[in-house]
Design a protein around this motif. Structure first.
Motif, PDB file in Angstrom:
ATOM      1  N   ARG A 275       0.825  -1.199   0.000  1.00  0.00           N
ATOM      2  CA  ARG A 275       0.000   0.000   0.000  1.00  0.00           C
ATOM      3  C   ARG A 275       0.869   1.263   0.000  1.00  0.00           C
ATOM      4  NH1 ARG A 275      -4.280  -1.559   4.648  1.00  0.00           N
ATOM      5  NH2 ARG A 275      -3.745   0.580   5.257  1.00  0.00           N
ATOM      6  N   TYR A 276       1.962   1.261   0.729  1.00  0.00           N
ATOM      7  CA  TYR A 276       2.868   2.413   0.739  1.00  0.00           C
ATOM      8  C   TYR A 276       3.436   2.647  -0.659  1.00  0.00           C
ATOM      9  CZ  TYR A 276       6.529   5.614   2.252  1.00  0.00           C
ATOM     10  OH  TYR A 276       7.331   6.716   2.407  1.00  0.00           O
ATOM     11  N   SER A 277       3.872   1.583  -1.293  1.00  0.00           N
ATOM     12  CA  SER A 277       4.437   1.690  -2.640  1.00  0.00           C
ATOM     13  C   SER A 277       3.442   2.292  -3.619  1.00  0.00           C
ATOM     14  CB  SER A 277       4.885   0.305  -3.121  1.00  0.00           C
ATOM     15  OG  SER A 277       5.280   0.339  -4.474  1.00  0.00           O
ATOM     16  N   VAL A 278       2.180   1.840  -3.535  1.00  0.00           N
ATOM     17  CA  VAL A 278       1.168   2.296  -4.486  1.00  0.00           C
ATOM     18  C   VAL A 278       0.637   3.677  -4.124  1.00  0.00           C
ATOM     19  CG1 VAL A 278      -1.135   1.832  -5.428  1.00  0.00           C
ATOM     20  CG2 VAL A 278       0.501  -0.046  -5.143  1.00  0.00           C
ATOM     21  N   PHE A 279       0.133   3.810  -2.893  1.00  0.00           N
ATOM     22  CA  PHE A 279      -0.590   5.035  -2.536  1.00  0.00           C
ATOM     23  C   PHE A 279       0.332   6.223  -2.241  1.00  0.00           C
ATOM     24  CE2 PHE A 279      -3.758   1.760  -0.940  1.00  0.00           C
ATOM     25  CZ  PHE A 279      -4.543   1.835  -2.083  1.00  0.00           C
ATOM     26  N   VAL A 280       1.462   5.970  -1.591  1.00  0.00           N
ATOM     27  CA  VAL A 280       2.353   7.074  -1.223  1.00  0.00           C
ATOM     28  C   VAL A 280       3.343   7.374  -2.342  1.00  0.00           C
ATOM     29  CG1 VAL A 280       4.054   7.903   0.444  1.00  0.00           C
ATOM     30  CG2 VAL A 280       2.091   6.562   1.227  1.00  0.00           C
ATOM     31  N   GLU A 281       4.107   6.353  -2.742  1.00  0.00           N
ATOM     32  CA  GLU A 281       5.173   6.597  -3.707  1.00  0.00           C
ATOM     33  C   GLU A 281       4.646   6.862  -5.122  1.00  0.00           C
ATOM     34  OE1 GLU A 281       8.896   4.245  -1.690  1.00  0.00           O
ATOM     35  OE2 GLU A 281       7.682   3.125  -3.131  1.00  0.00           O
ATOM     36  N   GLU A 282       3.610   6.124  -5.525  1.00  0.00           N
ATOM     37  CA  GLU A 282       3.092   6.316  -6.885  1.00  0.00           C
ATOM     38  C   GLU A 282       2.068   7.433  -6.973  1.00  0.00           C
ATOM     39  OE1 GLU A 282       1.909   3.027  -9.394  1.00  0.00           O
ATOM     40  OE2 GLU A 282       2.803   1.621  -7.961  1.00  0.00           O
ATOM     41  N   GLU A 283       1.129   7.471  -6.005  1.00  0.00           N
ATOM     42  CA  GLU A 283      -0.028   8.341  -6.153  1.00  0.00           C
ATOM     43  C   GLU A 283       0.027   9.604  -5.306  1.00  0.00           C
ATOM     44  OE1 GLU A 283      -3.477   5.900  -5.597  1.00  0.00           O
ATOM     45  OE2 GLU A 283      -3.004   4.607  -7.308  1.00  0.00           O
ATOM     46  N   GLY A 284       1.037   9.747  -4.484  1.00  0.00           N
ATOM     47  CA  GLY A 284       1.254  11.002  -3.794  1.00  0.00           C
ATOM     48  C   GLY A 284       0.484  11.215  -2.514  1.00  0.00           C
ATOM     49  N   ALA A 285      -0.006  10.138  -1.887  1.00  0.00           N
ATOM     50  CA  ALA A 285      -0.693  10.291  -0.598  1.00  0.00           C
ATOM     51  C   ALA A 285       0.295  10.760   0.460  1.00  0.00           C
ATOM     52  CB  ALA A 285      -1.317   8.966  -0.165  1.00  0.00           C
ATOM     53  N   ASN A 286      -0.207  11.529   1.420  1.00  0.00           N
ATOM     54  CA  ASN A 286       0.633  11.981   2.531  1.00  0.00           C
ATOM     55  C   ASN A 286       1.040  10.800   3.412  1.00  0.00           C
ATOM     56  OD1 ASN A 286       0.371  14.579   1.629  1.00  0.00           O
ATOM     57  ND2 ASN A 286      -1.074  15.217   3.222  1.00  0.00           N
ATOM     58  N   ALA A 287       2.177  10.912   4.047  1.00  0.00           N
ATOM     59  CA  ALA A 287       2.644   9.873   4.978  1.00  0.00           C
ATOM     60  C   ALA A 287       3.321  10.542   6.163  1.00  0.00           C
ATOM     61  CB  ALA A 287       3.623   8.931   4.286  1.00  0.00           C
ATOM     62  N   THR A 288       3.166   9.937   7.322  1.00  0.00           N
ATOM     63  CA  THR A 288       3.835  10.448   8.517  1.00  0.00           C
ATOM     64  C   THR A 288       5.307  10.032   8.477  1.00  0.00           C
ATOM     65  OG1 THR A 288       3.389   8.447   9.801  1.00  0.00           O
ATOM     66  CG2 THR A 288       1.680  10.166   9.809  1.00  0.00           C
TER      67      THR A 288
ATOM     68  N   HIS B 190       2.136 -14.195  -5.040  1.00  0.00           N
ATOM     69  CA  HIS B 190       2.808 -14.798  -6.191  1.00  0.00           C
ATOM     70  C   HIS B 190       4.198 -15.224  -5.744  1.00  0.00           C
ATOM     71  CE1 HIS B 190       4.942 -14.563 -10.270  1.00  0.00           C
ATOM     72  NE2 HIS B 190       4.211 -15.669 -10.253  1.00  0.00           N
ATOM     73  N   ASN B 191       4.400 -16.518  -5.721  1.00  0.00           N
ATOM     74  CA  ASN B 191       5.665 -17.072  -5.225  1.00  0.00           C
ATOM     75  C   ASN B 191       6.020 -16.508  -3.852  1.00  0.00           C
ATOM     76  OD1 ASN B 191       6.109 -18.649  -7.563  1.00  0.00           O
ATOM     77  ND2 ASN B 191       6.982 -16.885  -8.628  1.00  0.00           N
ATOM     78  N   GLY B 192       5.011 -16.415  -2.991  1.00  0.00           N
ATOM     79  CA  GLY B 192       5.220 -15.968  -1.620  1.00  0.00           C
ATOM     80  C   GLY B 192       5.211 -14.471  -1.413  1.00  0.00           C
ATOM     81  N   LYS B 193       5.138 -13.699  -2.485  1.00  0.00           N
ATOM     82  CA  LYS B 193       5.135 -12.237  -2.403  1.00  0.00           C
ATOM     83  C   LYS B 193       3.718 -11.712  -2.600  1.00  0.00           C
ATOM     84  CE  LYS B 193       6.748  -8.189  -5.004  1.00  0.00           C
ATOM     85  NZ  LYS B 193       7.503  -7.760  -6.223  1.00  0.00           N
ATOM     86  N   ILE B 194       3.288 -10.762  -1.755  1.00  0.00           N
ATOM     87  CA  ILE B 194       1.950 -10.196  -1.889  1.00  0.00           C
ATOM     88  C   ILE B 194       1.951  -9.165  -3.010  1.00  0.00           C
ATOM     89  CG2 ILE B 194       0.192  -8.760  -0.766  1.00  0.00           C
ATOM     90  CD1 ILE B 194       0.869 -10.153   1.854  1.00  0.00           C
TER      91      ILE B 194
ATOM     92  N   ALA C 279       0.220  -4.495  -7.232  1.00  0.00           N
ATOM     93  CA  ALA C 279       1.603  -4.082  -7.490  1.00  0.00           C
ATOM     94  C   ALA C 279       1.770  -3.662  -8.950  1.00  0.00           C
ATOM     95  CB  ALA C 279       2.559  -5.214  -7.144  1.00  0.00           C
ATOM     96  N   LYS C 280       2.593  -2.656  -9.172  1.00  0.00           N
ATOM     97  CA  LYS C 280       2.742  -2.057 -10.497  1.00  0.00           C
ATOM     98  C   LYS C 280       3.061  -3.079 -11.570  1.00  0.00           C
ATOM     99  CE  LYS C 280       5.042   1.897 -12.682  1.00  0.00           C
ATOM    100  NZ  LYS C 280       5.990   3.025 -12.449  1.00  0.00           N
TER     101      LYS C 280
END
Length: 319
Positions: A26-39, A63-67, A112-113
């Motif tokens: 979720r951090y990778s998608v929402f914060v890093e990709e889409e610009g959501a604020n993070a503490t 997929h092969n143990g990775k979410i 995931a992207k």
């Protein structure tokens, strides 16, 4: 129950490490990709979360143990422990909360992207959610569907189309809480009828819809009134609701035998009968119906699907 298709698997998370992986995705998608604020804490952990994660369940595709895909699910019992649902910060859902039966909120859907061109991941998330609905006797699923940004006019065709064609019935309609907009956000941006009805074209509207919104429509979802501008999350949201008794006719015909298989159900029936009556069948009878539904969702991949009952589901799961 876990559902496996070759080297993919969908199920609820089972332990602290898996839940951490969900929040990292979720951090990778929402914060890093889409610009959501993070503490600062979230940045240090590289995890996206809020207070509602404490008692939530996570549906995840591995997929092969990775979410690689996930949904957050909060049912009525979990919401009572947390003092409400996440969507109540954006929409008035009092009518839905009065509904007689179990309800569940779905949120924070992401893939995931590198897996977004793989339709199997989203289909497996839907299959996992469908199995959850049956097992937990969910009568109403709801949540928000989002576009990235802060200007609903950029999705004017899609949002106006939903307003004119797919609003929820009045007795269950959620309404936007524009008074909860961040400081400086114009409350007038909450309007869904951005365009006059005569200027709305379905083909253009569907081009502006996200794959998730299109998927909800295929399932027969309806939408609340209003758009919520979530400035901290860099998104604008519409409320989406799915009554399990009104799943699209094509789905009903496939796994229940005729197009109006659930049409006789209403609130007084209590917990759903068919996805409903199957809960009263012997386990083998119920599973046949569930499996038919899952195979419909998985489509060409259904031949490779394995269904694994887990008597220890969620045992030992930690936050």
């Amino acid at each position: 129950m876990a559902i496996k298709v070759r080297d993919y698997e969908v199920r609820l998370t089972r332990n602290k490490d898996e839940r951490r992986q969900v929040r990292q995705l979720r951090y990778s998608v929402f914060v890093e990709e889409e610009g959501a604020n993070a503490t600062e804490e979230q940045k240090n952990l590289r995890e996206e979360y809020d207070a509602y994660d404490s008692f939530a369940e996570y549906m995840a595709v591995f997929h092969n143990g990775k979410i690689v895909g996930t949904y957050r699910i909060i049912d009525r019992n979990a919401a009572e422990k947390m003092g409400g649902f996440y969507t109540e910060s954006e929409f008035n859902i009092s009518k839905i909360k009065r509904y007689n039966g179990n309800i569940a909120e779905m949120s924070r859907a992401c893939v995931a992207k590198d897996y977004r061109e793989n339709a199997l991941v989203m289909r497996m998330l839907w299959a996992g959610l469908g199995e959850y609905v049956v097992r937990r006797k969910i009568m109403i699923l709801f949540g928000v569907a989002s576009w990235v940004g802060s200007k609903p006019v950029e999705s004017a065709q899609a949002i106006s189309y939903l307003y004119y064609n797919h609003l929820s019935p009045l007795n269950l309609r959620a309404t936007v809480l524009s008074e909860n907009f961040a400081d400086g956000v114009n409350p007038k941006l909450s309007r869904m009828n951005i365009l006059p009805k005569d200027f709305v074209y379905e083909e253009d509207a569907r081009r502006q819809m996200t794959p998730l919104v299109k998927g909800y429509l295929r399932l027969g979802a309806t939408f609340g009134k209003g758009v919520f501008i979530d400035k901290p999350f860099n998104s604008y949201d519409v409320f989406v609701m799915l009554q399990t008794k009104k799943i699209d006719a094509a789905y009903q015909k496939h796994f229940l035998g005729h197009e109006n298989a659930l049409g006789h159900l209403d609130e007084k029936d209590g917990p759903i009968k068919t996805l409903g009556k199957i809960m009263l069948f012997p386990v083998t009878g119920s599973f046949k119906v569930v499996r038919a539904f899952l195979e419909f969702l998985l489509r060409e991949d259904a031949a490779d699907a394995e269904y694994i009952e887990d008597s220890k589901e969620n045992e030992g799961e930690e936050n």
